[in-house]
Enzyme design. Sequence first.
Site, PDB file in Angstrom:
ATOM      1  N   SER A  71      -4.290   8.249   6.427  1.00  0.00           N
ATOM      2  CA  SER A  71      -3.684   7.353   5.444  1.00  0.00           C
ATOM      3  C   SER A  71      -2.723   8.060   4.520  1.00  0.00           C
ATOM      4  O   SER A  71      -2.992   9.180   4.086  1.00  0.00           O
ATOM      5  CB  SER A  71      -4.765   6.768   4.549  1.00  0.00           C
ATOM      6  OG  SER A  71      -5.564   5.939   5.296  1.00  0.00           O
ATOM      7  N   GLY A  72      -1.646   7.386   4.202  1.00  0.00           N
ATOM      8  CA  GLY A  72      -0.642   7.963   3.309  1.00  0.00           C
ATOM      9  C   GLY A  72       0.370   8.797   4.047  1.00  0.00           C
ATOM     10  O   GLY A  72       1.454   9.056   3.540  1.00  0.00           O
TER      11      GLY A  72
ATOM     12  N   ASP B 243       0.836  -1.215   0.000  1.00  0.00           N
ATOM     13  CA  ASP B 243       0.000   0.000   0.000  1.00  0.00           C
ATOM     14  C   ASP B 243       0.864   1.257   0.000  1.00  0.00           C
ATOM     15  O   ASP B 243       0.916   2.003   0.974  1.00  0.00           O
ATOM     16  CB  ASP B 243      -0.950  -0.013   1.198  1.00  0.00           C
ATOM     17  CG  ASP B 243      -2.051   1.026   1.094  1.00  0.00           C
ATOM     18  OD1 ASP B 243      -2.165   1.668   0.030  1.00  0.00           O
ATOM     19  OD2 ASP B 243      -2.800   1.177   2.082  1.00  0.00           O
TER      20      ASP B 243
HETATM   21  C1  4AZ Z   1      -8.255   4.477   6.926  1.00  0.00           C
HETATM   22  O1  4AZ Z   1      -9.464   4.198   6.774  1.00  0.00           O
HETATM   23  C2  4AZ Z   1      -7.554   4.005   8.155  1.00  0.00           C
HETATM   24  N1  4AZ Z   1      -6.173   2.718  12.786  1.00  0.00           N
HETATM   25  C3  4AZ Z   1      -6.243   4.413   8.378  1.00  0.00           C
HETATM   26  C4  4AZ Z   1      -5.578   3.979   9.513  1.00  0.00           C
HETATM   27  C5  4AZ Z   1      -6.193   3.139  10.403  1.00  0.00           C
HETATM   28  C6  4AZ Z   1      -7.509   2.720  10.200  1.00  0.00           C
HETATM   29  C7  4AZ Z   1      -8.191   3.168   9.053  1.00  0.00           C
HETATM   30  C8  4AZ Z   1      -5.420   2.679  11.593  1.00  0.00           C
HETATM   31  O2  4AZ Z   1      -7.669   5.115   6.095  1.00  0.00           O
END
Ligand code: 4AZ
Length: 301
Positions: A249-250, A145
């Site tokens: 994320s990222g 990812d």
């Molecule tokens: C997401 O949905 C996501 N707890 C990113 C990180 C985590 C859970 C979901 C980690 O992008």
Amino acid sequence: MGEGVPTSRNDAQLHYVLLICNELTLCFSSRCATKDTVSLKCIECGNRIKVSSRIVGGEAAELGDWPWQVSLHYKSRHVCGASIIARNWIITASHCFFEDDSFRPFNWKVYSGFISQRKLFGATRSSVSRIVTHQGYDSETNDYDVALMKLSRSLEFTGNFSFFPDKVRPACLPTFDQQFPHGTTCMITGFGLTEERAASSSDILLEASVDIISHATCNQRSVYNGKITPRMICAGMLLGGVDSCQGDSGGPLVCKVSGTWYLAGVTSWGIGCARTNKPGVYAQVTQLTDWIFTQMEANSN
Ligand code: 4AZ
């Protein structure tokens, strides 16, 4: 460093580092500086001037604390974080590209050098010229990812280290053999949800400290039951309460080694946010550096 074709992984990485350092002025780690390459340090990475925890369970960051953190806006909304690794390259998660339109660079803007989404006028806004997702990315398992975005114009790294605050600077990529042992305390940052059920992402940049968790522990039946591949690294608190969440994320998982911050992980997935025995899962950068360097070289023009 010898001439010609690299003969081992180690040589291969040095090779890429040298090439990128020369051609793209990559931030590269001092750990790459063997006796053969010792003077070849193009740009300082992983440093900031200030020495001083939404992210769930975190606290507000100050401007310049995490100068490699950027916010990715898709169709004018924050959707993901990313980290600056070179003047014209940022690294993020492949799952940030979730629909056909999201593979078109012009639908994205990259904001750097700011800490409040409501005060974007102080930010540097960049356009994107290329999006490189990992061919091995698997949306079922979240393996591989990771993705790269090339900026249309190189960023100006601010500050000269000793005198001006650094708002925009790169994080250091680790070497492929660098270890972030379990129990190491590292940092996560982002504009993501401050609670699993929150309605919107955070206006301000938040930070939290998390512990690196071993593959053995993270793959236990009570935790992620074998779902953690070698391309992943877990970090968080098994007791819960502190974690990355949707919208983070990222973004970076960085660990400080001898005063320098290294990108150990790219925020990827988890079951919920900050739940007991469900730590955050990050793409493990040390396992992906070959791919990163190869893509940067292949997309250098
Ligand atoms: C997401 O949905 C996501 N707890 C990113 C990180 C985590 C859970 C979901 C980690 O992008």
